[in-house]
Design a protein around this motif. Sequence first.
Motif, PDB file in Angstrom:
ATOM      1  N   GLY A   1       0.546  -1.293  -0.403  1.00  0.00           N
ATOM      2  CA  GLY A   1      -0.337   0.250   0.310  1.00  0.00           C
ATOM      3  C   GLY A   1       0.609   1.194   0.121  1.00  0.00           C
TER       4      GLY A   1
ATOM      5  N   GLY B   1      -0.452   4.085   0.306  1.00  0.00           N
ATOM      6  CA  GLY B   1      -0.596   4.776   1.190  1.00  0.00           C
ATOM      7  C   GLY B   1      -0.118   5.992   1.849  1.00  0.00           C
ATOM      8  N   PRO B   2      -0.801   7.411   2.356  1.00  0.00           N
ATOM      9  CA  PRO B   2      -0.006   8.029   3.146  1.00  0.00           C
ATOM     10  C   PRO B   2       0.553   7.089   4.252  1.00  0.00           C
ATOM     11  N   SER B   3       0.263   5.670   4.844  1.00  0.00           N
ATOM     12  CA  SER B   3       0.640   5.100   6.074  1.00  0.00           C
ATOM     13  C   SER B   3       2.140   3.892   5.473  1.00  0.00           C
TER      14      SER B   3
ATOM     15  N   GLU C   1       1.524  -1.716  -4.576  1.00  0.00           N
ATOM     16  CA  GLU C   1       1.030  -1.523  -5.004  1.00  0.00           C
ATOM     17  C   GLU C   1      -0.112  -0.923  -6.102  1.00  0.00           C
ATOM     18  N   ARG C   2      -1.471  -1.201  -5.605  1.00  0.00           N
ATOM     19  CA  ARG C   2      -2.468  -1.846  -6.954  1.00  0.00           C
ATOM     20  C   ARG C   2      -2.766  -1.100  -7.943  1.00  0.00           C
TER      21      ARG C   2
ATOM     22  N   SER D   1      -3.398   6.114  -3.299  1.00  0.00           N
ATOM     23  CA  SER D   1      -4.787   6.546  -4.444  1.00  0.00           C
ATOM     24  C   SER D   1      -6.593   6.540  -4.225  1.00  0.00           C
TER      25      SER D   1
ATOM     26  N   TRP E   1      -6.648   9.349  -1.838  1.00  0.00           N
ATOM     27  CA  TRP E   1      -6.794  10.649  -2.296  1.00  0.00           C
ATOM     28  C   TRP E   1      -7.411  11.283  -3.662  1.00  0.00           C
TER      29      TRP E   1
ATOM     30  N   HIS F   1     -10.693  16.708   7.114  1.00  0.00           N
ATOM     31  CA  HIS F   1     -11.252  17.734   8.377  1.00  0.00           C
ATOM     32  C   HIS F   1     -10.599  18.197   9.900  1.00  0.00           C
ATOM     33  N   LEU F   2      -9.311  17.127   9.205  1.00  0.00           N
ATOM     34  CA  LEU F   2      -9.312  17.696  11.003  1.00  0.00           C
ATOM     35  C   LEU F   2      -7.896  19.075  10.964  1.00  0.00           C
TER      36      LEU F   2
ATOM     37  N   VAL G   1      -2.068  -7.303  -4.241  1.00  0.00           N
ATOM     38  CA  VAL G   1      -2.011  -8.563  -3.930  1.00  0.00           C
ATOM     39  C   VAL G   1      -3.003  -9.532  -3.329  1.00  0.00           C
TER      40      VAL G   1
ATOM     41  N   ASN H   1      -9.728   1.972   4.770  1.00  0.00           N
ATOM     42  CA  ASN H   1     -10.847   2.523   3.741  1.00  0.00           C
ATOM     43  C   ASN H   1     -10.498   2.000   2.596  1.00  0.00           C
TER      44      ASN H   1
ATOM     45  N   ASN I   1      -9.175  -4.532   3.447  1.00  0.00           N
ATOM     46  CA  ASN I   1      -9.548  -5.885   2.582  1.00  0.00           C
ATOM     47  C   ASN I   1      -8.456  -7.281   3.020  1.00  0.00           C
TER      48      ASN I   1
ATOM     49  N   LEU J   1      -4.505  10.550  10.425  1.00  0.00           N
ATOM     50  CA  LEU J   1      -3.360  10.417  10.225  1.00  0.00           C
ATOM     51  C   LEU J   1      -1.849   9.862  11.499  1.00  0.00           C
TER      52      LEU J   1
HETATM   53  C1  LIG Z   1     -13.063  11.249   2.336  1.00  0.00           C
HETATM   54  C2  LIG Z   1     -12.137  11.290   3.431  1.00  0.00           C
HETATM   55  C3  LIG Z   1     -11.406  11.886   4.718  1.00  0.00           C
HETATM   56  C4  LIG Z   1     -10.513  11.849   5.146  1.00  0.00           C
HETATM   57  N1  LIG Z   1     -10.074  12.965   5.869  1.00  0.00           N
HETATM   58  C5  LIG Z   1      -9.228  12.834   7.286  1.00  0.00           C
HETATM   59  C6  LIG Z   1      -8.377  13.441   7.248  1.00  0.00           C
HETATM   60  O1  LIG Z   1      -8.711  15.226   7.638  1.00  0.00           O
HETATM   61  N2  LIG Z   1      -7.283  13.352   8.290  1.00  0.00           N
HETATM   62  C7  LIG Z   1      -7.029  12.433   8.629  1.00  0.00           C
HETATM   63  O2  LIG Z   1      -6.512  11.643   9.872  1.00  0.00           O
HETATM   64  N3  LIG Z   1      -7.846  11.410   8.614  1.00  0.00           N
HETATM   65  C8  LIG Z   1      -8.704  11.459   7.576  1.00  0.00           C
HETATM   66  N4  LIG Z   1      -9.053  10.219   6.641  1.00  0.00           N
HETATM   67  C9  LIG Z   1      -9.158   8.407   6.675  1.00  0.00           C
HETATM   68  C10 LIG Z   1      -8.274   8.717   5.802  1.00  0.00           C
HETATM   69  O3  LIG Z   1      -8.361   7.662   4.857  1.00  0.00           O
HETATM   70  C11 LIG Z   1      -6.238   8.329   5.872  1.00  0.00           C
HETATM   71  O4  LIG Z   1      -5.885   9.079   7.624  1.00  0.00           O
HETATM   72  C12 LIG Z   1      -5.854   8.290   5.257  1.00  0.00           C
HETATM   73  O5  LIG Z   1      -5.951   7.662   3.506  1.00  0.00           O
HETATM   74  C13 LIG Z   1      -4.890   6.917   5.487  1.00  0.00           C
HETATM   75  O6  LIG Z   1      -3.860   6.319   5.085  1.00  0.00           O
HETATM   76  P1  LIG Z   1      -3.280   4.623   4.459  1.00  0.00           P
HETATM   77  O7  LIG Z   1      -2.301   4.967   3.778  1.00  0.00           O
HETATM   78  O8  LIG Z   1      -3.417   3.361   5.772  1.00  0.00           O
HETATM   79  O9  LIG Z   1      -4.644   4.112   3.266  1.00  0.00           O
HETATM   80  P2  LIG Z   1      -5.405   4.697   2.124  1.00  0.00           P
HETATM   81  O10 LIG Z   1      -5.187   6.304   1.570  1.00  0.00           O
HETATM   82  O11 LIG Z   1      -6.131   4.043   1.710  1.00  0.00           O
HETATM   83  O12 LIG Z   1      -3.678   3.966   1.452  1.00  0.00           O
HETATM   84  C14 LIG Z   1      -3.723   2.239   0.805  1.00  0.00           C
HETATM   85  C15 LIG Z   1      -3.709   2.101   0.160  1.00  0.00           C
HETATM   86  O13 LIG Z   1      -2.787   1.306   0.116  1.00  0.00           O
HETATM   87  C16 LIG Z   1      -3.874   0.392  -1.137  1.00  0.00           C
HETATM   88  N5  LIG Z   1      -3.549  -0.817  -1.915  1.00  0.00           N
HETATM   89  C17 LIG Z   1      -5.160  -1.917  -1.093  1.00  0.00           C
HETATM   90  N6  LIG Z   1      -5.156  -3.327  -0.915  1.00  0.00           N
HETATM   91  C18 LIG Z   1      -4.045  -3.376  -1.843  1.00  0.00           C
HETATM   92  C19 LIG Z   1      -3.567  -4.496  -2.314  1.00  0.00           C
HETATM   93  N7  LIG Z   1      -4.427  -5.034  -2.197  1.00  0.00           N
HETATM   94  N8  LIG Z   1      -2.214  -4.627  -3.339  1.00  0.00           N
HETATM   95  C20 LIG Z   1      -1.347  -3.602  -2.969  1.00  0.00           C
HETATM   96  N9  LIG Z   1      -2.383  -2.508  -2.972  1.00  0.00           N
HETATM   97  C21 LIG Z   1      -3.349  -2.192  -1.925  1.00  0.00           C
HETATM   98  C22 LIG Z   1      -4.607   0.939  -1.933  1.00  0.00           C
HETATM   99  O14 LIG Z   1      -4.963   1.329  -3.212  1.00  0.00           O
HETATM  100  C23 LIG Z   1      -4.207   2.822  -1.619  1.00  0.00           C
HETATM  101  O15 LIG Z   1      -3.348   3.617  -2.293  1.00  0.00           O
HETATM  102  C24 LIG Z   1     -10.748  10.750   5.710  1.00  0.00           C
HETATM  103  C25 LIG Z   1     -10.386   9.577   4.686  1.00  0.00           C
HETATM  104  C26 LIG Z   1     -11.381  10.113   4.071  1.00  0.00           C
HETATM  105  C27 LIG Z   1     -11.964   8.891   2.954  1.00  0.00           C
END
Ligand SMILES: Cc1cc2nc3c(=O)[nH]c(=O)nc-3n(C[C@H](O)[C@H](O)[C@H](O)COP(=O)(O)OP(=O)(O)OC[C@H]3O[C@@H](n4cnc5c(N)ncnc54)[C@H](O)[C@@H]3O)c2cc1C
Length: 419
Positions: free
Chosen positions: A38, A40-42, A61-62, A68, A70, A81-82, A128, A160, A343, A385
Amino acid sequence: MAVWTESEGKRVHDPFYHNFLLAKTDKCIVVDEPVIIGAGPSGLAVAACLKEKGIPSLILERSHCIASLWQLKTYDRLHLHLPKKFCELPLMPYPPGFPTYPTKQQFIAYLEAYAKQYDIKPVFNQMVVSAEYEDGRWRVRTEEGTEYLCKWLVVATGENAEAVIPDIEGLEQYKGKVVHTSAYRSGDMYRGKKVLVVGCGNSGMEVCLDLCNHGAMPSIVVREAVHILPREMFGSSTFGLSVWLLKYLPIQTVDRFLLIMSRLMLGDTSRFGLERPHLGPMELKSVSGKTPVLDVGTLEKIKSGDIKVFPAINHFTKHGAEFIDGRMEEFDAVVLATGYRSNVPFWLKDTEFFSEKDGYPRRPFPNGWKGKQCLYSVGFTKRGLLGASMDATRIAHDIAQCWQVMTKQLNHPSSKLST
Ligand SMILES: Cc1cc2nc3c(=O)[nH]c(=O)nc-3n(C[C@H](O)[C@H](O)[C@H](O)COP(=O)(O)OP(=O)(O)OC[C@H]3O[C@@H](n4cnc5c(N)ncnc54)[C@H](O)[C@@H]3O)c2cc1C
């Protein structure tokens, strides 16, 4: 990174353990560094924290881009939001001049600069589909047919990852357009249309406001009690104020304060069909992870009647819906603001660390970041985040301790002789 391309059934050498592993696909890659699933930010945060300690990593990354969720699945008018100070990734502050609530584009630009700063280059289009622990290695397979064998596996696929589509009677016979919020961009194409928004979290409320601002006629389904709080109090963010108050006061006292202030600033929301839960907003968040809605102007539109409120849907009809209070209404389109789910249970063959039920680590925050067999999770804290950044820092620290020992062993003259 060590790369072997072998036919299925051939053996590949594992430099850490000096043994051979069986390739189960045509393309098998032994990866010395931690694999992060993944971008994403994490995932980016873990890669940056590792890089800072001199440890490379490989992100799978898929999608075809970083962040993706965002970039591809959020609406145009989205802002964080924050406040930004609660949404920073480790090691890199926001650039000076960013507003308190950066726009989605600003946030994406920040993430792109972050990836550039730490020279993070994920392998894109790698979905994955399975990860299994075998013979001291994680065997990670992608839909595209590659198999990665690694020692450290970091799950960063997000809370998400998949849109939740509710099972509401009659939805399949409804003739209008139905989209999930992940496919909603702007109210522009709904001008003059009656739109039913199902779900009243932050996204559902904001989509309603967006529809109003684009000349549509939205209605919102409010199935359960919900806490709506003003986004700011006394000129500072309600979230920030709550975090500060929680340092000094019991959670129930903070909740009482938030509810009194909300009543003074927003009025009695139950008059508009928005009942409040029995538990206060902070206590509810801490026991269930349910986030209060931070109002960005939707409530005014509800009060003025520009947005109608309906209770739960009994069933959809061909052209609209019937609600549990017996009301029936026609709608041109439906937006499902019904959230997302993890997932992980679909691909991770480990049920000890992650729950099969909800795809979250079984142990709650702050202890859910580390499993057994060098398996880690980042960004599953229900704390956005901020939670992801805390996980990422801990994971990098933990891997670094083991990495140093292993690289010392690898560089030892006796190890070189045996390979
Ligand atoms: C509309 C909205 C607004 C938000 N606003 C805020 C905010 O203001 N502040 C805050 O702290 N949080 C906010 N969030 C929560 C936010 O989702 C998270 O903080 C942040 O995006 C989490 O990052 P992440 O990397 O954990 O997950 P994601 O951003 O979901 O990234 C996960 C990545 O993993 C990839 N992936 C998933 N499954 C697979 C697989 N099987 N194989 C390969 N790749 C895969 C995805 O394509 C994606 O790129 C918000 C969420 C939404 C939906």
